[in-house]
Design a protein around this motif. Sequence first.
Motif, short mmCIF file in Angstrom:
data_model
loop_
_atom_site.label_atom_id
_atom_site.label_comp_id
_atom_site.label_asym_id
_atom_site.label_seq_id
_atom_site.Cartn_x
_atom_site.Cartn_y
_atom_site.Cartn_z
N GLU A 1 -10.04 5.68 -2.76
CA GLU A 1 -9.02 5.37 -3.76
C GLU A 1 -8.58 3.91 -3.80
O GLU A 1 -7.74 3.55 -4.62
CB GLU A 1 -7.79 6.24 -3.50
N ARG A 2 -9.16 3.05 -2.97
CA ARG A 2 -8.66 1.69 -2.88
C ARG A 2 -9.76 0.74 -2.44
O ARG A 2 -10.57 1.06 -1.58
CB ARG A 2 -7.52 1.71 -1.88
N THR B 1 -2.69 -6.91 -7.87
CA THR B 1 -3.19 -5.53 -7.86
C THR B 1 -3.58 -5.12 -9.26
O THR B 1 -2.80 -5.27 -10.20
CB THR B 1 -2.10 -4.57 -7.34
N LEU B 2 -4.80 -4.64 -9.41
CA LEU B 2 -5.29 -4.09 -10.67
C LEU B 2 -5.51 -2.60 -10.47
O LEU B 2 -5.99 -2.17 -9.42
CB LEU B 2 -6.61 -4.75 -11.08
N THR B 3 -5.18 -1.82 -11.47
CA THR B 3 -5.34 -0.37 -11.40
C THR B 3 -6.42 0.07 -12.36
O THR B 3 -6.40 -0.32 -13.53
CB THR B 3 -4.01 0.34 -11.75
N TYR B 4 -7.38 0.84 -11.86
CA TYR B 4 -8.49 1.37 -12.65
C TYR B 4 -8.40 2.89 -12.63
O TYR B 4 -7.88 3.47 -11.68
CB TYR B 4 -9.83 0.95 -12.03
N PRO B 5 -8.95 3.56 -13.63
CA PRO B 5 -8.95 5.03 -13.61
C PRO B 5 -9.67 5.58 -12.37
O PRO B 5 -9.27 6.59 -11.81
CB PRO B 5 -9.71 5.42 -14.88
N ASN B 6 -10.74 4.91 -11.96
CA ASN B 6 -11.43 5.21 -10.70
C ASN B 6 -12.18 3.96 -10.28
O ASN B 6 -12.28 3.00 -11.05
CB ASN B 6 -12.36 6.43 -10.84
N LEU B 7 -12.71 3.96 -9.07
CA LEU B 7 -13.36 2.76 -8.53
C LEU B 7 -14.88 2.79 -8.68
O LEU B 7 -15.56 1.91 -8.16
CB LEU B 7 -12.99 2.59 -7.06
N GLU C 1 -12.40 -0.72 1.88
CA GLU C 1 -12.89 0.14 0.81
C GLU C 1 -12.75 1.59 1.23
O GLU C 1 -13.27 2.01 2.26
CB GLU C 1 -14.36 -0.18 0.51
N THR D 1 4.14 -9.03 -2.40
CA THR D 1 4.16 -7.90 -3.31
C THR D 1 5.10 -8.22 -4.46
O THR D 1 6.19 -8.73 -4.23
CB THR D 1 4.64 -6.63 -2.59
N SER E 1 7.08 -6.56 -7.73
CA SER E 1 7.44 -5.28 -8.33
C SER E 1 8.59 -5.48 -9.29
O SER E 1 9.34 -6.43 -9.19
CB SER E 1 7.83 -4.26 -7.25
#
Length: 143
Positions: free
Chosen positions: A137-138, A104-110, A134, A16, A18
């Motif tokens: 939210e992830r 880790t990539l962050t999207y508005p939604n999957l 899956e 991880t 951070s």
Amino acid sequence: VNHPENPSSSTSSSTTTSAIAGEDDNEQEVGNILILDHLNINHEKGHHDWVKSFYFSFLGCGVDPRKAENLKLGKKTLWANIGANQFHLPEGKPTAQVLEGIVTLTYPNLDGLKSRVNTAMDELNESQFDVLEETKERMIVSD
């Protein structure tokens, strides 16, 4: 994206990363790193098709116009833009570099990823690509 027959191309451990804002900048555990502009990961030589499928078609990264010609030619380094950051993807000699960790990539939604996952599974069926988890939210995938 790694080939399953290449034992040096397996990824199984996790790390991880951070950034921690501390009282004293000299005491930050991250060595005073404030931004990560790009991540350089060698891909397996001869598998630009897998790089294209994973980074561009599945993850939705943009093709950096400075390396677009390489995508058309199917060789050399590619740059995949994602927000203000990039993946630099040079060809390995001859194997892929194994990142012992997690990106880790962050999207508005999957919704977009979920709509593309079956196509990715088909296009990457000879690689190590897999959906490990899956939920609503992830999504965790391996490549």
